[in-house]
Design an enzyme around this catalytic site. Structure first.
Site, PDB file in Angstrom:
ATOM      1  N   SER A 557       0.869  -1.224   0.029  1.00 42.68           N
ATOM      2  CA  SER A 557      -0.119   0.112  -0.160  1.00 42.68           C
ATOM      3  C   SER A 557       0.984   1.458  -0.008  1.00 42.68           C
ATOM      4  CB  SER A 557      -0.960   0.051   1.078  1.00 42.68           C
ATOM      5  OG  SER A 557      -1.416   1.250   1.267  1.00 42.68           O
ATOM      6  N   TYR A 570      -3.054  -0.647  10.382  1.00 44.27           N
ATOM      7  CA  TYR A 570      -2.921  -0.892   9.063  1.00 44.27           C
ATOM      8  C   TYR A 570      -1.472  -0.520   8.331  1.00 44.27           C
ATOM      9  CZ  TYR A 570      -4.330  -0.681   4.002  1.00 44.27           C
ATOM     10  OH  TYR A 570      -4.207  -1.270   2.732  1.00 44.27           O
TER      11      TYR A 570
END
Length: 680
Positions: A557, A570
């Site tokens: 990501s 996250y």
């Protein structure tokens, strides 16, 4: 026109019925035909035509476009210019000058048989029962005993124009006959109507099967061998999954192959009996069989209970021997104008107590090769039950395997897709990015193991990709070692192994540091950091066993390098994944395994993460409506473009599709340009 369509419709219907039953013929084996009259569009006069299944088609799925249509007068006129058996291959090119109209399939080598036999409808098939008689040492005598004068014997001859002449002559000399047994090959039947031809074909097949059953011995493969019986099913399939990547690696020495495993009862029974080594060495006989299975299989000479390490070591030794023997076979028979040797690896590997591993350029070819060898086992059983299995000799097999016409057919095949013969496993492929990746890899030729915690979603994706030769679905939670091992084992049994892994499974909870619970932290790290580790470890084990390198791709990501608000669990787990890419690239490079990452951002459409609450949470953080989140993300990028799942899939293909062969340890941003996430 109505009568003409009726002829074609009847031919297709008959072909589909005959081809649907494996007792009648093997996949893509045999051909059917019908003769009739149409109006010549040039002269306006009647013209006799032949409709015959074209080259490479399959009877069970035949459609009108798979038929070749030829003028019968021109086809039969070739008899007058036939230069003899030594030059009969030249006649195949002459078939093109007999074609009628536009379109249609290319005429096959068997076209002469259908055109020269004096009957309106002709079937040529490869039933196990018929080939059993055709390959028996005293097949001619057994044919008379089985059928009397109703079916006649035609001695072995390679398929071609001369075989068509032989059958036509024998038919003329035996007007009472409904068909013939072709020595070493199969059967041909004929009739005055489509129904009669089909009935005659089925009569020959069923009469032969009944004869073998009534006159055959109880143990055609000999007595049972101690220790060679089947392992219990669970143990058997576990052993097969352990062996599959090793055997696939051996079978891919010359070029990468896809594998298929079966533990069908005929295979296990054959390998449990004393005659199997010498029968396997004799090889198959029907041309369709050994073109798919090679001249003979590789057979493990160890009992089912042998230790795994000993089995693997012996398989490696046998593979070296097999390659030497195959090269010697080629050199014994090759002439100056023979095509180059296509590879010396086995297409069929038999492991007593476990089953059969078959190989091909794609999953269908691998599976069909195995089906053909089961046909060959059935043929051996029938021949040995009433006589002695005596296939055509090695020289004749070579003449067909390295036939110039077969070589030309291979060269006409389209160029393989970029990921042909690759097997991919994609986690979290039930939706969003994972589903888009699975679809792109499949479209580029890869076989795909679709995994997802949601079994229904995984199955839905696999169905979209196609049949079992394209994809399988395996429910798997990436946090569970056992489930991950089972997913790779399923890939090994379905396709021979896995050589492209995509770590895509993920989830997210958007909370500030003080609101993030230990459970929130553990959940996200379990799925993405720990899950990616488990998947990569199992994938690396399989790739190393195969010995052919591979690819591991992490879908990380932008958040792996960008410090966004309310995102500690996250972002940290994604940073863990990003560093796994670097660590594994450094470690696995020695095995030819490349490890790379893709850093997406703002992939809202189709995303399981965003649909699961992450979208609402991130929208709240940025003060926009959830339905406007994709547009919001796009506007903050340099390119002002929204990122879709397909864009991430494109990056995965770019990394694995063959152009970046010397790239490992790379992270590719797919975020439409987020300056704060530029890699430094």
């Amino acid at each position: 026109m109505g009568g003409l369509m009726r002829i074609v419709d009847q031919l297709i219907a008959r072909s589909n019925r005959l081809g649907a039953d494996p007792a009648n013929t093997n996949y893509a084996g045999g051909n059917t035909s019908a003769k009739g009259t149409d109006t010549d569009p040039v002269t306006g006069k009647p013209v006799e035509l032949l409709w015959v299944k074209g080259s490479g088609g399959d009877l069970g799925t035949l459609t009108e476009s798979g038929l070749a249509v030829l003028r019968l007068d021109r086809l039969r006129g070739l008899v007058d210019v036939y230069p003899g058996v030594e030059r009969e291959d030249e006649m195949v090119a002459a078939f093109d000058f007999c074609l009628h109209g536009r379109g249609g399939a290319a005429p096959s080598i068997d076209t002469a048989m259908h055109g020269l036999v004096n009957a309106p409808h002709v079937d040529h098939l490869h039933p196990d029962s018929g080939i059993a008689l055709a390959t028996a040492a005293d097949g001619e005598k057994l044919t008379r005993q089985c059928f009397g004068p109703r079916v006649v014997w035609v001695p072995w001859r390679r398929p071609g124009f001369q075989l068509g002449l032989d059958i036509a002559r024998i038919q003329q000399e035996n007007p009472q006959a409904i068909g013939c047994i072709l020595g070493g090959h199969g059967i041909t039947a004929w009739g005055n109507s489509s129904e009669e031809a089909e009935a005659h074909s089925l009569e020959i097949i069923r009469t032969a099967a009944r004869f073998l059953k009534e006159h055959g011995s109880a143990e055609p493969f000999g007595p049972a061998l101690d220790g060679y019986g089947p392992l219990p099913e669970t143990e058997r399939r576990a052993r097969a999954a352990q062996l599959a990547p090793v055997i696939r690696g051996l079978a891919s020495t010359d070029r990468r192959q896809v594998g298929h495993f079966t533990d069908a009862a005929p295979v296990l029974e054959f390998l449990a009996r004393s005659k199997h080594p010498q029968l396997a060495m004799l090889g198959t006989s029907c041309p369709d069989h050994f073109l798919r299975t090679k001249v003979r299989p590789m057979v493990l000479d160890r009992p089912a209970s042998a230790p795994l390490e000993d089995v693997i070591a012996r398989l490696r030794e046998l593979h070296v021997e097999y390659r030497k023997e195959y090269r010697a076979y080629y050199e014994r028979h090759a002439s100056a104008d023979s095509p180059p040797m296509r590879g010396a690896d086995p297409a069929i590997v038999l492991v007593p107590g476990v089953g059969m591993f078959s190989f091909g350029a794609d999953a269908q070819t691998a599976r069909v090769a195995g089906e053909f060898y089961i046909n060959a086992i059935n043929v051996m059983r029938g021949a040995e039950a009433v006589s002695r299995y005596a296939p055509i000799d090695e020289r004749e097999k070579f003449r067909i395997e390295y036939w110039a016409l077969e070589e030309a057919k291979l060269r006409r095949q389209p160029k393989p897709k970029a990921l042909a013969s690759r097997v991919a496993l994609v986690t979290g492929a039930g939706s969003g990015i994972g589903k888009a990746i699975a679809k792109r890899l499949s479209a580029e030729g890869a076989c795909v193991v679709v995994t997802d915690r949601n079994a229904e979603a995984a199955q839905a994706t696999a169905r979209e990709l196609g049949n079992r030769d394209k994809a399988i679905a395996v429910p798997a939670d990436v946090t569970d070692e056992t489930q991950i091992a089972a997913a790779f084992a399923a890939g090994a049994l379905a396709f021979g192994g896995v050589d492209l892994v995509v770590n895509n499974a993920g989830l997210s909870v958007s909370k500030s540091l003080l609101e993030t619970s230990v459970q929130d932290w553990d959940l996200q790290h379990d799925v993405m950091a720990r899950g990616s580790f488990l998947v990569s470890r199992e994938g690396a084990r399989m790739m190393i066993a195969q010995g052919g390198g591979g690819d591991i791709v992490y879908i990380t990501s932008k958040n792996a390098v960008f410090a966004g608000p309310n995102n500690v669990a996250y972002g940290a787990s994604k940073a863990d994944q990003a560093h796994q890419v670097r660590l594994l690239a450094a470690e696995l490079g020695a095995h030819g395994i490349r490890v790379n990452g893709v850093n997406p951002d703002g992939v809202v459409q189709g995303s399981g993460i965003f649909a699961g609450g992450w979208g609402a949470q991130r929208a709240a953080v940025y003060g926009v409506k959830e339905e406007e989140l994709g547009a919001y993300y796009a506007q903050r990028t340099l390119l002002k473009r929204e990122v879709l799942p397909e864009h991430v899939a494109n990056a995965v293909f770019a990394l694995t599709g063959g152009e970046l062969t010397h790239t490992t340890g790379l992270h590719v941003p797919v975020d439409a340009g987020v300056a704060a996430a530029f890699l430094r």
